[in-house]
Write a protein that holds these residues in place. Sequence first.
Motif, PDB file in Angstrom:
ATOM      1  N   PRO A   7       0.811  -1.224   0.000  1.00 40.78           N
ATOM      2  CA  PRO A   7       0.000   0.000   0.000  1.00 40.78           C
ATOM      3  C   PRO A   7       0.844   1.274   0.000  1.00 40.78           C
ATOM      4  N   VAL A   8       1.416   1.607  -1.147  1.00 43.35           N
ATOM      5  CA  VAL A   8       2.304   2.774  -1.242  1.00 43.35           C
ATOM      6  C   VAL A   8       1.488   4.051  -1.043  1.00 43.35           C
ATOM      7  N   MET A   9       1.770   4.735   0.060  1.00 49.23           N
ATOM      8  CA  MET A   9       1.018   5.948   0.396  1.00 49.23           C
ATOM      9  C   MET A   9       1.849   7.218   0.298  1.00 49.23           C
ATOM     10  N   GLY A  10       3.066   7.090  -0.142  1.00 50.04           N
ATOM     11  CA  GLY A  10       3.887   8.280  -0.340  1.00 50.04           C
ATOM     12  C   GLY A  10       4.907   8.466   0.749  1.00 50.04           C
ATOM     13  N   LEU A  26      -6.790   2.893  -0.802  1.00 52.65           N
ATOM     14  CA  LEU A  26      -5.956   1.819  -0.278  1.00 52.65           C
ATOM     15  C   LEU A  26      -6.454   1.359   1.084  1.00 52.65           C
ATOM     16  N   LEU A  27      -6.745   2.325   1.961  1.00 55.89           N
ATOM     17  CA  LEU A  27      -7.121   2.015   3.338  1.00 55.89           C
ATOM     18  C   LEU A  27      -8.516   1.409   3.450  1.00 55.89           C
ATOM     19  N   THR A  28      -9.432   1.873   2.618  1.00 63.55           N
ATOM     20  CA  THR A  28     -10.829   1.450   2.779  1.00 63.55           C
ATOM     21  C   THR A  28     -11.242   0.310   1.867  1.00 63.55           C
ATOM     22  N   ASN A  42       4.764  -0.428   5.243  1.00 60.68           N
ATOM     23  CA  ASN A  42       5.836  -0.038   6.156  1.00 60.68           C
ATOM     24  C   ASN A  42       5.195   0.375   7.477  1.00 60.68           C
ATOM     25  N   GLN A  43       6.001   0.851   8.407  1.00 60.12           N
ATOM     26  CA  GLN A  43       5.484   1.183   9.733  1.00 60.12           C
ATOM     27  C   GLN A  43       4.402   2.255   9.661  1.00 60.12           C
ATOM     28  N   PHE A  44       4.625   3.290   8.856  1.00 62.01           N
ATOM     29  CA  PHE A  44       3.649   4.375   8.720  1.00 62.01           C
ATOM     30  C   PHE A  44       2.346   3.867   8.119  1.00 62.01           C
ATOM     31  N   GLU A  45       2.448   3.066   7.054  1.00 60.57           N
ATOM     32  CA  GLU A  45       1.246   2.585   6.364  1.00 60.57           C
ATOM     33  C   GLU A  45       0.427   1.645   7.246  1.00 60.57           C
ATOM     34  N   LEU A  46       1.099   0.816   8.047  1.00 61.20           N
ATOM     35  CA  LEU A  46       0.374  -0.053   8.975  1.00 61.20           C
ATOM     36  C   LEU A  46      -0.356   0.780  10.025  1.00 61.20           C
ATOM     37  N   ALA A  47       0.303   1.814  10.531  1.00 54.78           N
ATOM     38  CA  ALA A  47      -0.332   2.692  11.524  1.00 54.78           C
ATOM     39  C   ALA A  47      -1.571   3.363  10.953  1.00 54.78           C
ATOM     40  N   GLY A 106      -3.687   3.858  14.643  1.00 58.64           N
ATOM     41  CA  GLY A 106      -2.989   4.050  15.909  1.00 58.64           C
ATOM     42  C   GLY A 106      -1.509   4.300  15.691  1.00 58.64           C
ATOM     43  N   GLU A 107      -0.835   4.813  16.719  1.00 59.33           N
ATOM     44  CA  GLU A 107       0.596   5.068  16.636  1.00 59.33           C
ATOM     45  C   GLU A 107       1.385   3.780  16.840  1.00 59.33           C
TER      46      GLU A 107
END
Length: 309
Positions: free
Chosen positions: A113-116, A132-134, A146-151, A156-157
Amino acid sequence: MQGVLSIQSHVAFGHAGNSSAVFPMQRMGLEVWPIHTVQFSNHTQYPQGWKGNVFQPEHITNIIKGLKDIDVLKQCRALITGYLGSPAQCHAVVDAVKQTKQANLGALYVCDPVMGSPKKGCIVAPGVADVLLTQLMPMADVIVPNQFELAQFVGGEIDSLEDAVKACKKALTMGPKFVLVKHLHCVSSEKFSMLLAYGNQCYLAQRPQINFDRDLVGVGDLISSVFTAGLLKGWYPDAAFKHCNEAVYGVVKRTKQLNEWEIQSIAAQQEFVLPTESFDLITCELSTNHKVKMAKKKWRYSDGHKCAG
């Protein structure tokens, strides 16, 4: 002839998107059917810029229709997506996944899920992250954030290994059957860390951190493809994860040795077949007080293939 659909960006020079993902899967013995979401001269981190175009969503739709017309979608074992250039492309992918699974119920959908990443100069179009998220991540069998995309996915953080394990467990209740966190930077600054969760299992894979003057591009695409190839070869998920960690490390190490910036997948291609280095997997289990208990994963080898012990 069974194959893998890979819907990602493409660069003429270097290795990113499909230019990073296709060859490793081929080298591991799989047929790959690439569909490009963009065609650029080079990846977007070059200070000189890049040239090229984002394709219209009909580009994806038409190629999927063509594959359906010749009756080969039923032979698609997996569909992988990476960088998507517009929300409309995302919706075309939703339809492509549905058609592929209608043709072959056993086909896997693997979503990176490449979000930038503004730090890397990778910017996705407005609205892409939302789809991507929905839609795409919930319908995927495997997600490789990656860590950001999973969060972003779990809302959540993530600031620790405990947070990451909890986030993976939550993500598994939201649709995906496998969660591979391709870079978990909160765990260590000296080691490159990845996390795999499926069922009741959770594993941490680490390898030495190799630093470059400028961040490499295309490593995430490499991780998604090598892990997918391992699954399709019939390896246990933890074995595919271990092999992925070791193979990608070998490629990154060779890239450093050659003093290159573009990842050296061709020069290091033997790593995809037989990695030169081995790293333990660490089992991660949440205790009743929500701390992570860790232990080395035990392995046995049978006929040269890695199997869970």
